[in-house]
Motif scaffolding. Sequence first.
Motif, PDB file in Angstrom:
ATOM      1  N   GLU A  11       0.817  -1.210   0.000  1.00 59.68           N
ATOM      2  CA  GLU A  11       0.000   0.000   0.000  1.00 59.68           C
ATOM      3  C   GLU A  11       0.857   1.270   0.000  1.00 59.68           C
ATOM      4  OE1 GLU A  11      -3.008   0.276  -0.528  1.00 59.68           O
ATOM      5  OE2 GLU A  11      -3.905  -1.684  -0.100  1.00 59.68           O
ATOM      6  N   ALA A  12       2.046   1.191  -0.591  1.00 61.54           N
ATOM      7  CA  ALA A  12       2.920   2.367  -0.628  1.00 61.54           C
ATOM      8  C   ALA A  12       2.258   3.555  -1.299  1.00 61.54           C
ATOM      9  CB  ALA A  12       4.232   2.014  -1.345  1.00 61.54           C
ATOM     10  N   GLN A  13       1.371   3.302  -2.238  1.00 62.45           N
ATOM     11  CA  GLN A  13       0.712   4.386  -2.978  1.00 62.45           C
ATOM     12  C   GLN A  13      -0.321   5.108  -2.130  1.00 62.45           C
ATOM     13  OE1 GLN A  13      -1.399   3.069  -6.464  1.00 62.45           O
ATOM     14  NE2 GLN A  13      -1.943   5.139  -7.107  1.00 62.45           N
ATOM     15  N   PHE A  28      -0.919   7.394  18.659  1.00 61.81           N
ATOM     16  CA  PHE A  28       0.115   6.510  18.114  1.00 61.81           C
ATOM     17  C   PHE A  28      -0.473   5.750  16.930  1.00 61.81           C
ATOM     18  CE2 PHE A  28       2.818   2.689  18.084  1.00 61.81           C
ATOM     19  CZ  PHE A  28       4.079   3.216  18.324  1.00 61.81           C
ATOM     20  N   VAL A  29       0.282   5.659  15.837  1.00 61.49           N
ATOM     21  CA  VAL A  29      -0.142   4.886  14.670  1.00 61.49           C
ATOM     22  C   VAL A  29       0.795   3.697  14.496  1.00 61.49           C
ATOM     23  CG1 VAL A  29      -0.485   4.862  12.171  1.00 61.49           C
ATOM     24  CG2 VAL A  29      -1.131   6.885  13.497  1.00 61.49           C
ATOM     25  N   LEU A  30       0.215   2.508  14.520  1.00 57.44           N
ATOM     26  CA  LEU A  30       0.963   1.274  14.330  1.00 57.44           C
ATOM     27  C   LEU A  30       0.555   0.652  13.004  1.00 57.44           C
ATOM     28  CD1 LEU A  30       2.773  -1.097  15.336  1.00 57.44           C
ATOM     29  CD2 LEU A  30       0.708  -2.044  16.407  1.00 57.44           C
ATOM     30  N   VAL A  31       1.511   0.467  12.112  1.00 57.58           N
ATOM     31  CA  VAL A  31       1.264  -0.195  10.840  1.00 57.58           C
ATOM     32  C   VAL A  31       1.850  -1.600  10.893  1.00 57.58           C
ATOM     33  CG1 VAL A  31       1.834  -0.221   8.378  1.00 57.58           C
ATOM     34  CG2 VAL A  31       1.158   1.920   9.476  1.00 57.58           C
ATOM     35  N   ILE A  32       1.042  -2.573  10.541  1.00 58.02           N
ATOM     36  CA  ILE A  32       1.534  -3.946  10.408  1.00 58.02           C
ATOM     37  C   ILE A  32       1.754  -4.191   8.927  1.00 58.02           C
ATOM     38  CG2 ILE A  32       1.168  -6.362  10.972  1.00 58.02           C
ATOM     39  CD1 ILE A  32       1.199  -4.498  13.410  1.00 58.02           C
ATOM     40  N   ASP A  33       3.011  -4.143   8.504  1.00 62.25           N
ATOM     41  CA  ASP A  33       3.357  -4.389   7.102  1.00 62.25           C
ATOM     42  C   ASP A  33       3.358  -5.901   6.891  1.00 62.25           C
ATOM     43  OD1 ASP A  33       4.390  -4.635   4.596  1.00 62.25           O
ATOM     44  OD2 ASP A  33       6.245  -3.568   4.980  1.00 62.25           O
ATOM     45  N   ASP A  34       2.307  -6.386   6.247  1.00 66.62           N
ATOM     46  CA  ASP A  34       2.082  -7.829   6.160  1.00 66.62           C
ATOM     47  C   ASP A  34       2.679  -8.426   4.892  1.00 66.62           C
ATOM     48  OD1 ASP A  34       1.094 -10.263   7.079  1.00 66.62           O
ATOM     49  OD2 ASP A  34      -0.847  -9.996   6.092  1.00 66.62           O
ATOM     50  N   GLY A  35       4.017  -8.444   4.853  1.00 63.57           N
ATOM     51  CA  GLY A  35       4.713  -9.082   3.749  1.00 63.57           C
ATOM     52  C   GLY A  35       4.715  -8.294   2.455  1.00 63.57           C
ATOM     53  N   SER A  36       4.718  -6.975   2.539  1.00 58.04           N
ATOM     54  CA  SER A  36       4.716  -6.151   1.322  1.00 58.04           C
ATOM     55  C   SER A  36       5.999  -6.358   0.518  1.00 58.04           C
ATOM     56  CB  SER A  36       4.589  -4.664   1.679  1.00 58.04           C
ATOM     57  OG  SER A  36       3.360  -4.396   2.305  1.00 58.04           O
ATOM     58  N   ILE A  37       5.848  -6.241  -0.801  1.00 59.26           N
ATOM     59  CA  ILE A  37       7.029  -6.313  -1.671  1.00 59.26           C
ATOM     60  C   ILE A  37       7.333  -4.938  -2.268  1.00 59.26           C
ATOM     61  CG2 ILE A  37       6.724  -8.752  -2.212  1.00 59.26           C
ATOM     62  CD1 ILE A  37       5.469  -7.940  -4.873  1.00 59.26           C
ATOM     63  N   ASP A  38       6.552  -3.919  -1.862  1.00 56.95           N
ATOM     64  CA  ASP A  38       6.837  -2.555  -2.297  1.00 56.95           C
ATOM     65  C   ASP A  38       7.420  -1.754  -1.133  1.00 56.95           C
ATOM     66  OD1 ASP A  38       4.722  -1.985  -0.645  1.00 56.95           O
ATOM     67  OD2 ASP A  38       3.417  -1.149  -2.191  1.00 56.95           O
ATOM     68  N   ASP A  39       7.330  -0.434  -1.178  1.00 59.75           N
ATOM     69  CA  ASP A  39       7.947   0.412  -0.160  1.00 59.75           C
ATOM     70  C   ASP A  39       6.986   0.814   0.959  1.00 59.75           C
ATOM     71  OD1 ASP A  39      10.421   0.442  -1.468  1.00 59.75           O
ATOM     72  OD2 ASP A  39       9.814   2.122  -2.746  1.00 59.75           O
ATOM     73  N   LYS A  41       6.654  -0.096   4.052  1.00 58.76           N
ATOM     74  CA  LYS A  41       7.305   0.157   5.343  1.00 58.76           C
ATOM     75  C   LYS A  41       7.993   1.513   5.353  1.00 58.76           C
ATOM     76  CE  LYS A  41      10.569  -1.858   8.681  1.00 58.76           C
ATOM     77  NZ  LYS A  41      11.521  -0.726   8.800  1.00 58.76           N
ATOM     78  N   THR A  42       8.758   1.810   4.328  1.00 54.61           N
ATOM     79  CA  THR A  42       9.499   3.066   4.251  1.00 54.61           C
ATOM     80  C   THR A  42       8.556   4.263   4.210  1.00 54.61           C
ATOM     81  OG1 THR A  42      11.311   1.986   3.079  1.00 54.61           O
ATOM     82  CG2 THR A  42      11.193   4.379   2.933  1.00 54.61           C
ATOM     83  N   VAL A  43       7.519   4.164   3.399  1.00 57.94           N
ATOM     84  CA  VAL A  43       6.553   5.258   3.276  1.00 57.94           C
ATOM     85  C   VAL A  43       5.814   5.470   4.594  1.00 57.94           C
ATOM     86  CG1 VAL A  43       4.453   6.027   2.121  1.00 57.94           C
ATOM     87  CG2 VAL A  43       6.262   4.935   0.790  1.00 57.94           C
ATOM     88  N   GLU A  45       6.792   4.747   7.666  1.00 58.44           N
ATOM     89  CA  GLU A  45       7.683   5.332   8.670  1.00 58.44           C
ATOM     90  C   GLU A  45       7.929   6.809   8.388  1.00 58.44           C
ATOM     91  OE1 GLU A  45      10.300   1.434  10.074  1.00 58.44           O
ATOM     92  OE2 GLU A  45      10.988   2.646   8.376  1.00 58.44           O
ATOM     93  N   SER A  46       8.055   7.166   7.128  1.00 63.51           N
ATOM     94  CA  SER A  46       8.297   8.573   6.780  1.00 63.51           C
ATOM     95  C   SER A  46       7.080   9.441   7.103  1.00 63.51           C
ATOM     96  CB  SER A  46       8.640   8.698   5.290  1.00 63.51           C
ATOM     97  OG  SER A  46       7.523   8.399   4.478  1.00 63.51           O
ATOM     98  N   ALA A  47       5.893   8.812   7.164  1.00 60.56           N
ATOM     99  CA  ALA A  47       4.668   9.549   7.482  1.00 60.56           C
ATOM    100  C   ALA A  47       4.417   9.624   8.986  1.00 60.56           C
ATOM    101  CB  ALA A  47       3.470   8.897   6.792  1.00 60.56           C
ATOM    102  N   GLY A  48       5.278   8.974   9.770  1.00 59.83           N
ATOM    103  CA  GLY A  48       5.169   9.091  11.216  1.00 59.83           C
ATOM    104  C   GLY A  48       4.613   7.890  11.942  1.00 59.83           C
ATOM    105  N   ALA A  49       4.481   6.757  11.260  1.00 57.92           N
ATOM    106  CA  ALA A  49       3.963   5.547  11.901  1.00 57.92           C
ATOM    107  C   ALA A  49       5.107   4.679  12.413  1.00 57.92           C
ATOM    108  CB  ALA A  49       3.113   4.748  10.923  1.00 57.92           C
ATOM    109  N   PHE A  50       4.787   3.873  13.426  1.00 58.96           N
ATOM    110  CA  PHE A  50       5.700   2.815  13.857  1.00 58.96           C
ATOM    111  C   PHE A  50       5.293   1.555  13.111  1.00 58.96           C
ATOM    112  CE2 PHE A  50       6.873  -0.751  16.634  1.00 58.96           C
ATOM    113  CZ  PHE A  50       8.223  -0.484  16.820  1.00 58.96           C
ATOM    114  N   VAL A  51       6.263   0.862  12.523  1.00 54.80           N
ATOM    115  CA  VAL A  51       5.952  -0.267  11.652  1.00 54.80           C
ATOM    116  C   VAL A  51       6.493  -1.573  12.225  1.00 54.80           C
ATOM    117  CG1 VAL A  51       6.190  -1.248   9.338  1.00 54.80           C
ATOM    118  CG2 VAL A  51       5.962   1.237   9.626  1.00 54.80           C
ATOM    119  N   VAL A  52       5.617  -2.566  12.282  1.00 54.86           N
ATOM    120  CA  VAL A  52       6.017  -3.944  12.559  1.00 54.86           C
ATOM    121  C   VAL A  52       5.875  -4.702  11.249  1.00 54.86           C
ATOM    122  CG1 VAL A  52       5.466  -6.081  13.776  1.00 54.86           C
ATOM    123  CG2 VAL A  52       5.329  -3.890  14.977  1.00 54.86           C
TER     124      VAL A  52
END
Length: 223
Positions: A11-13, A28-39, A41-43, A45-52
């Motif tokens: 969901e990088a877009q 607090f915003v927690l994002v669970i990056d569930d096996g993404s093959i795009d960016d 996680k990076t996007v 985190e840059s928007a201010g979320a904590f990513v697992v």
Amino acid sequence: MLIAIIPAKDEAQNIKDVIIKTRKYVDFVLVIDDGSIDDTKTVAESAGAFVVRNEVNLGKADALKIGFRYAIEHNFDTIVLLDADGQHDPDELPKLLNKLNEGYDIVVGARKFLPQLMPPLRIFANSFSSFLVSVICGTKILDSQSGYRVLRAEVAKKIKFETKRYQLDTEMLIKAAKCGFKIAFVEINTIYTNRAKSKINQIIDPLKFLFVTLKLAFYRCKK
């Protein structure tokens, strides 16, 4: 303390806008990056979320279970659930929170089941599932499949979630109702765009839902 849990896969877009808007209303915003093959996680985190990050895709239910554990372990008392693809407008969150403050334990965003807003097959599936869950819960369920919700952390502490993928939304409502938690609904916008498309399989997932729902009809809440 209020935490937003956002499961996301590729969901990088979309996810940046969702996070930025959500941060206006939560602690607090927690994002669970569930096996993404795009960016994603990076996007995120840059928007201010904590990513697992899950290295492989486990599905929405397992992503949410990870989020629930995090929320409980870090003593958050209120949990917001919303999708990363833009189907849920974070600016509608105050409506859900205000309703929760009226004394409810779960508040669900109920979409409008209208042909001009939702594909016909989705209208039928959502209407039927909501009717069936209403019968089992013994209370009116307006939108059993909506993943846009707020809940008190006590709900996540009390209920042992056992389903997979998209069935957790239904499992939560049935088990919560049978455990005596108060459920309410507020109307939200129905958003279906090229950027916000449902990932639910229109044939397989309804069949899985039916099986899980009938099984949960016999659920008894443990004291």
